[in-house]
Write an enzyme that holds these catalytic residues in place. Sequence first.
Site, mmCIF file in Angstrom:
data_model
loop_
_atom_site.group_PDB
_atom_site.id
_atom_site.type_symbol
_atom_site.label_atom_id
_atom_site.label_comp_id
_atom_site.label_asym_id
_atom_site.label_seq_id
_atom_site.Cartn_x
_atom_site.Cartn_y
_atom_site.Cartn_z
ATOM 1 N N LYS A 74 39.167 27.171 52.934
ATOM 2 C CA LYS A 74 40.243 27.303 53.910
ATOM 3 C C LYS A 74 40.643 25.908 54.399
ATOM 4 O O LYS A 74 39.775 25.046 54.601
ATOM 5 C CB LYS A 74 39.761 28.165 55.081
ATOM 6 C CG LYS A 74 40.801 28.444 56.153
ATOM 7 C CD LYS A 74 40.200 29.349 57.232
ATOM 8 C CE LYS A 74 41.171 29.627 58.368
ATOM 9 N NZ LYS A 74 40.572 30.513 59.397
ATOM 10 N N SER A 150 43.403 34.152 60.746
ATOM 11 C CA SER A 150 44.007 32.955 60.208
ATOM 12 C C SER A 150 43.562 32.625 58.776
ATOM 13 O O SER A 150 44.128 31.720 58.159
ATOM 14 C CB SER A 150 43.668 31.763 61.117
ATOM 15 O OG SER A 150 42.268 31.509 61.137
ATOM 16 N N SER A 174 39.519 35.913 62.642
ATOM 17 C CA SER A 174 40.169 35.323 61.482
ATOM 18 C C SER A 174 39.475 35.548 60.150
ATOM 19 O O SER A 174 40.011 35.180 59.103
ATOM 20 C CB SER A 174 40.362 33.819 61.707
ATOM 21 O OG SER A 174 41.266 33.599 62.762
#
Length: 469
Positions: A74, A150, A174
């Site tokens: 990520k 996210s 997230s």
Amino acid sequence: MRFEDYRRHDMTALADLVARREVSAAELLETALARSAAVNPQINAITQDLSDFARGELTQASEGPFAGVPFLLKDLGAQLAGTITTGGSRAFKDARAEADSAIVAAYRRAGLIIFGKTNTPEFGLAPVTEPALFGPSRNPWNLDHTPGGSSGGASAAVAAGIVPGAHASDGGGSIRVPASACGLFGLKPSRGRVSFAPAGEGWAGASMQHALTRSVRDCAALLDVVCQPQVGDPYFLAPPERPFAQEIGRDPGKLRIAFTTASLASPELDPQCVRAVRDAAALCESLGHDVTEASLPGDLAALSQAAGVIIAASVAATLDAEAERRGRPFGEDEVEFTTWMSYRRGRELSAPQYVQAVAVVHAFGRAVAGLFADYDILLLSTTGRPPPPVGWLTEDLSQYARRLFSFMSNTQAFNNTGQPAMSVPLAWSEEGLPIGLQFVAPMGEEARLFRLAGQLEQAKPWFDCIAPL
């Protein structure tokens, strides 16, 4: 390796193929890159191409448990030496890391081949992934809908078959929200289970790192790889009794499971989510568990206010530190509107307000811990509704807060308590979109969740539920 064969394997199985020399790490990487080339233009999951770095890693012999398995990071919260971590923000589009984070170093020791970074909203502040810097990610189950956030780029990449698992992080849901949106398994570990070294913990300890996977066993084995405390960590948990991977298949026993159809941060759940919770409760009862409807204790309204204070103060601290480093203040045009609003709020907060907010969060954690004196597990919907269309959250900014919490309704509370929580893909909406069910355990009890997850995976398998992309 043909993609059809690649997709039939989870990370553990791919590593086994490499170990038995039935396929090479180079073949796996090229298969993942080919799949990315085919589908990433549609889903916008991967925003940084690190294929040259990955090919260089193939020359480094590894005997780790995931040697040769392709993997994605990520673009937030994890540093890979020599590469940029933008956090989804134009403000950090040139922020090149000098060294690996502890979690990335652990991934590399385990033999994972990192070949890209995945999309994330600016600073991970939204439960959808639509940053101005890179544009929106899209859900492989329906390209008109969000893959969540996210860690939305990660969830889209896994659901689309680019990789069977990817790094993710979770400060308010997230990991669990995108797991729910994309039909994946996602576990947020307990506070202190995975180190944030050397950058430091985010949002007063609410943020955790781990992964999104298609199988439960991959999630457990990845946690074994990264749950190594680092010198100076501010939070610490005793090591697990046995490797988490060994919990899969073990009998969870007769669990006392409390369930609720409540929405913790908005007025009510979507009826489809309510049905999903009741169906999951019935499934757990059929597996021999003692299932009872209950309510979550604690002042949820006060918690929401306190979490907002902590996040705004953290955004302000992040941008002020960068402004000091570069020698000039930030302008409104350098970050997104909602980030700027959070920054301005954070700048107006006082130190006593921040301390009071942390105290409220801790008080809430103590109240919720009391529930687990009577129950082993709490079951509730992961999200307040199925994944909404791309653009839905920001199309009317006057409705932003209401829409934010109507989707991200049930996850943030357990970031603030620090408890482990997992989203399990047990339901689908009338439109064919995934709906995740969230299971929460007491602090440090990831093993309990893994045992239950393994049982649920056997009872209602999801691995072969493939997104239509």
